[in-house]
Design a protein around this motif. Structure first.
Motif, PDB file in Angstrom:
ATOM      1  N   UNK A   1       0.829  -1.203   0.000  1.00  0.00           N
ATOM      2  CA  UNK A   1       0.000   0.000   0.000  1.00  0.00           C
ATOM      3  C   UNK A   1       0.866   1.256   0.000  1.00  0.00           C
ATOM      4  N   UNK A   2       1.850   1.280   0.909  1.00  0.00           N
ATOM      5  CA  UNK A   2       2.670   2.487   1.048  1.00  0.00           C
ATOM      6  C   UNK A   2       3.455   2.782  -0.225  1.00  0.00           C
ATOM      7  N   UNK A   3       4.020   1.749  -0.816  1.00  0.00           N
ATOM      8  CA  UNK A   3       4.795   1.964  -2.043  1.00  0.00           C
ATOM      9  C   UNK A   3       3.910   2.569  -3.129  1.00  0.00           C
ATOM     10  N   UNK A   4       2.720   2.017  -3.255  1.00  0.00           N
ATOM     11  CA  UNK A   4       1.837   2.470  -4.314  1.00  0.00           C
ATOM     12  C   UNK A   4       1.345   3.891  -4.062  1.00  0.00           C
ATOM     13  N   UNK A   5       0.991   4.172  -2.816  1.00  0.00           N
ATOM     14  CA  UNK A   5       0.461   5.515  -2.532  1.00  0.00           C
ATOM     15  C   UNK A   5       1.580   6.552  -2.690  1.00  0.00           C
ATOM     16  N   UNK A   6       2.789   6.142  -2.339  1.00  0.00           N
ATOM     17  CA  UNK A   6       3.939   7.042  -2.482  1.00  0.00           C
ATOM     18  C   UNK A   6       4.122   7.412  -3.952  1.00  0.00           C
ATOM     19  N   UNK A   7       4.043   6.408  -4.795  1.00  0.00           N
ATOM     20  CA  UNK A   7       4.262   6.708  -6.208  1.00  0.00           C
ATOM     21  C   UNK A   7       3.082   7.496  -6.779  1.00  0.00           C
ATOM     22  N   UNK A   8       1.888   7.168  -6.297  1.00  0.00           N
ATOM     23  CA  UNK A   8       0.692   7.868  -6.769  1.00  0.00           C
ATOM     24  C   UNK A   8       0.753   9.359  -6.421  1.00  0.00           C
ATOM     25  N   UNK A   9       1.005   9.617  -5.121  1.00  0.00           N
ATOM     26  CA  UNK A   9       1.026  10.999  -4.650  1.00  0.00           C
ATOM     27  C   UNK A   9       2.185  11.757  -5.291  1.00  0.00           C
ATOM     28  N   UNK A  10       3.314  11.058  -5.462  1.00  0.00           N
ATOM     29  CA  UNK A  10       4.479  11.701  -6.076  1.00  0.00           C
ATOM     30  C   UNK A  10       4.159  12.197  -7.475  1.00  0.00           C
ATOM     31  N   UNK A  11       3.439  11.390  -8.232  1.00  0.00           N
ATOM     32  CA  UNK A  11       3.193  11.818  -9.610  1.00  0.00           C
ATOM     33  C   UNK A  11       2.044  12.810  -9.691  1.00  0.00           C
ATOM     34  N   UNK A  12       1.109  12.737  -8.751  1.00  0.00           N
ATOM     35  CA  UNK A  12      -0.041  13.647  -8.872  1.00  0.00           C
ATOM     36  C   UNK A  12       0.070  14.891  -8.002  1.00  0.00           C
ATOM     37  N   UNK A  13       0.997  14.859  -7.018  1.00  0.00           N
ATOM     38  CA  UNK A  13       1.175  16.009  -6.104  1.00  0.00           C
ATOM     39  C   UNK A  13      -0.138  16.427  -5.442  1.00  0.00           C
ATOM     40  N   UNK A  14      -0.821  15.456  -4.839  1.00  0.00           N
ATOM     41  CA  UNK A  14      -2.026  15.779  -4.074  1.00  0.00           C
ATOM     42  C   UNK A  14      -1.725  15.501  -2.602  1.00  0.00           C
TER      43      UNK A  14
END
Ligand SMILES: Nc1ncnc2c1ncn2[C@@H]1O[C@H](COP(=O)(O)OP(=O)(O)O)[C@@H](O)[C@H]1O
Ligand SMILES: [Mg+2]
Length: 512
Positions: free
Chosen positions: A120-133
């Motif tokens: 979960x953490x890896x995925x959310x990290x990459x998600x937030x990193x690319x979307x900057x939310x």
């Protein structure tokens, strides 16, 4: 961003800018019982109000109460969960997390929490990193997931170091700051520090108190009292966390009925499983072995030699393991979690003595109010007492005794007699003696494989009242429903038939 109302201090209301927390790094530190989880619950309530998305790693299963008022998605193993880990596509969930209601990632009964959390953490990290939310991750028991020594989730350090710039904040809770990875702890620029007593832990937090060192009261703070420091307050500020709006401690009676169901389509995150997996105990005897055993064992030959096995059906029976927090310790209060298993259909207490044994039942007590049970406890079953001599606490006035006796008499739980002007009363039912188990059961995820599954009938709200009244000072903080294998065997001779029930684990016959 809005501000979060967390409680009060000498200066009045204690609020914190949501920004500071949501994309910042915060630690919540204090001994067990100091009120960390309670405070985190308050944070969550405020975040929900402000509609700020977050994911909370719930290791004790104590946050589902948020659902009483707020739209959150509860992921775990419990029967009432919105989503079960086993049927979940974790990556897909993390990808959508910033756009949906907050998530309670309840791993209290999960077999491999690190794997799930890591994913979960890896995925959310990459998600937030690319979307900057903006998104906040809250981690309970950080000393377990990011210890100074031993196996850790590397991604936590990554988030602590680089998350802020990307919009991903982290909040870490621990009762043992000295055991948390030092690099990670020192990244926490916001601190909420409650009671600490262990020397190493006190030393570990000195870094946060500027100048004169640790305040003297740090070792004697009461639950809910913390020092707010760093980004939370320019000078160390003693604060009292406000009362919760929703139930703290997990179990919320009949949550399923009261909960606000998340409006989004949860099925989006479900992966289709060809066969249903359930939390349970795998059987050790299969159909053939059970049949062979029944045939061999003459005890079962009820109709004589020629009785035949007509049908063998595997049935998974619902049992509920209760997690009960008890206070122990005389001088210093400690909390210990103990366990008790009850039958999910009848409420009977279940013990495992080679095979399942159903003991006394809680059922008759389940509909009663706490004061009725208190009163029953004060009565004797083999001796009558005069009503006026019933010894109750001052908070239990005489008219309540009378009212309660009347309702208990109607139910047949007490017997009243009159001797001239003296009214006497005797208890007619036994109160179950409850012996808690020190350890929880080891449950597995098993394949239902077409077997039948029984339905839970016991209402947990009732169980909570009964347990907490029978065991003063205890708190029912969680429950896990799981399934236990039995074989229902139909034996027949001509037109006559009977059923026997065999424990699928021991192969022994059980009464039912
Ligand atoms: N701010 C508070 N107001 C009222 N009661 C509190 C507060 N904080 C903690 N408590 C009480 O202390 C108990 C333990 O708190 P908890 O947050 O579970 O401790 P821990 O620090 O171990 O997570 C709670 O069940 C609650 O009864
Ligand atoms: Mg806690």
């Amino acid at each position: 961003m809005p501000s979060l109302n967390l409680g009060s201090s000498d200066k009045g209301v204690f609020t914190v800018d949501a920004d500071v927390v949501v994309t910042g790094r915060t630690c919540v530190i204090g001994t067990s019982g100091s009120g960390k989880s309670y405070a985190v619950g308050v944070f969550c309530e405020e975040l929900c109000k402000a509609q700020i998305p977050f994911a909370l790693l719930d290791v004790e299963g104590e946050y589902s109460g948020l659902k009483e008022r707020y739209e959150v998605i509860w992921i775990g193993e419990d029967v009432d969960c919105d989503l079960k880990w086993a049927e979940l596509n974790v990556k897909e969930l993390a990808r959508s997390a910033p756009d949906i209601t907050p998530l309670i990632l309840d791993v209290s009964e999960t077999i491999d929490p690190e794997v799930k959390v890591d994913q979960f953490l890896k995925q959310i990290y990459s998600e937030v990193s690319s979307r900057r939310v903006p998104y906040l991750i809250i981690i309970e028991e950080a000393d377990k997931f990011a210890p100074q020594v031993g196996k850790r989730l590397q991604i936590i350090e990554e988030i602590a170091r680089r998350g802020r710039k990307r919009g991903l904040g982290i909040m870490l809770c621990t009762q043992r700051p000295s055991l948390v990875d030092k690099n990670i702890l020192s990244q926490c620029s916001n601190q909420l520090i409650g009671k600490l007593v262990i020397k190493n832990d006190l030393e570990a937090v000195t870094q946060f108190f500027p100048g004169k060192g640790l305040p003297k009261h740090l070792t004697s703070l009461s639950p809910g009292s913390f020092y707010a420091l760093g980004g939370l307050s320019p000078v160390p500020l003693p604060v009292k966390i406000r009362p919760r709006e929703t139930t703290h401690g997990g179990i919320t009676p009949l949550l399923a009925n009261r909960a606000v169901k998340p409006s989004l389509e949860l099925s989006r995150f479900r992966t289709l499983k060809p066969k249903e997996l359930i939390l349970g105990v795998p059987y050790r005897f299969d159909h053939k072995e059970v049949s062979a055993r029944i045939k061999k064992d003459r005890r079962y030959l009820f109709f004589g030699e020629e009785e035949v096995i007509e049908n063998v059906q595997l049935v998974y029976h619902p049992l509920i393991e209760l997690r009960i927090r008890v206070q122990s310790g005389f001088l210093r209060k400690r909390f210990l979690d103990k366990f008790l298993t009850i039958d999910g259909r009848t409420g009977a207490i279940v013990k495992f003595e080679n095979r399942v044994v159903f003991k006394e039942t809680l059922t008759p007590l389940l509909g009663l109010e706490a004061h009725d049970i208190e009163l029953l406890k004060a009565l004797d079953s083999d001796k009558e007492v005069a009503v006026k001599d019933i010894n109750m606490a001052p908070s239990f006035p005489e008219d309540l005794i009378k009212r309660s006796l009347r309702s208990l008499e109607k139910k047949g739980f007490v017997k009243m007699s009159k001797y001239g002007k003296v009214k006497k009363v005797r208890r007619t039912i036994d109160l179950p003696k409850i012996q808690l188990n020190e350890e929880g059961l080891r449950l597995e995820r098993i394949n239902l494989d077409g077997a039948r599954k029984g339905k839970v009938k016991v209402k947990l709200s009732g169980v909570k009242d009964v347990m907490e009244t029978l065991l003063p000072g205890s708190e029912l903080i969680g429950s896990t429903c799981f399934y236990y294998p039995f074989y229902i065997i139909k034996l027949g001779l001509g037109k006559k038939y009977r059923f026997v029930k065999v424990d699928g684990l021991s192969g022994e016959m059980v009464d039912f």
